[in-house]
Motif scaffolding. Sequence first.
Motif, short mmCIF file in Angstrom:
data_model
loop_
_atom_site.label_atom_id
_atom_site.label_comp_id
_atom_site.label_asym_id
_atom_site.label_seq_id
_atom_site.Cartn_x
_atom_site.Cartn_y
_atom_site.Cartn_z
N ALA A 103 0.84 -1.20 0.00
CA ALA A 103 0.00 0.00 0.00
C ALA A 103 0.88 1.25 0.00
O ALA A 103 0.62 2.21 -0.73
CB ALA A 103 -0.94 -0.01 1.20
N TYR A 104 1.94 1.23 0.80
CA TYR A 104 2.84 2.38 0.84
C TYR A 104 3.52 2.56 -0.51
O TYR A 104 3.60 3.68 -1.04
CB TYR A 104 3.87 2.23 1.96
CG TYR A 104 4.83 3.38 1.98
CD1 TYR A 104 4.38 4.67 2.27
CD2 TYR A 104 6.17 3.20 1.70
CE1 TYR A 104 5.25 5.75 2.27
CE2 TYR A 104 7.06 4.28 1.72
CZ TYR A 104 6.58 5.55 2.00
OH TYR A 104 7.45 6.62 2.00
N LEU A 105 4.02 1.49 -1.10
CA LEU A 105 4.67 1.58 -2.41
C LEU A 105 3.71 2.13 -3.45
O LEU A 105 4.08 2.95 -4.29
CB LEU A 105 5.22 0.23 -2.84
CG LEU A 105 6.39 -0.31 -2.01
CD1 LEU A 105 6.71 -1.74 -2.43
CD2 LEU A 105 7.60 0.58 -2.12
N LYS A 106 2.45 1.68 -3.41
CA LYS A 106 1.44 2.19 -4.35
C LYS A 106 1.20 3.68 -4.14
O LYS A 106 1.00 4.42 -5.09
CB LYS A 106 0.13 1.42 -4.19
CG LYS A 106 0.16 -0.03 -4.61
CD LYS A 106 0.36 -0.21 -6.09
CE LYS A 106 -0.85 0.22 -6.88
NZ LYS A 106 -0.61 0.16 -8.33
N SER A 107 1.25 4.13 -2.87
CA SER A 107 1.03 5.55 -2.60
C SER A 107 2.14 6.42 -3.18
O SER A 107 1.90 7.60 -3.47
CB SER A 107 0.91 5.79 -1.08
OG SER A 107 2.18 5.79 -0.46
#
Length: 110
Positions: A103-107
Amino acid sequence: MRRTAPSAAGHLLLASLALGGPALAWDRAVQRGAAIARTDCARCHAVERTGASPLRIAPPFRELHTRYPVENLGEALAEGIRTGHPSMPEFRFDPDEAAALIAYLKSLER
């Protein structure tokens, strides 16, 4: 290196979805993923939206999506990230941690 965390984190994420809506759950997952990245990855990788990686050969996290779809990293994160260079330790994340890190990488793609 093996990381373990209580599986209660997954239950908290599900509860957030039910009580606070998808946006709140997403924000919490992103925050947790950012904390994991800062704790376990920032020694070598640039984990923020700006800045150079402390280890030159370590790609900045904000660029990973240009190399491959980060949403496909779940299995690798859970089974153990292994690379071809000896300086990167092996990391294993529980499924909730892997989901948060993704999720962080996608953000960072925005």
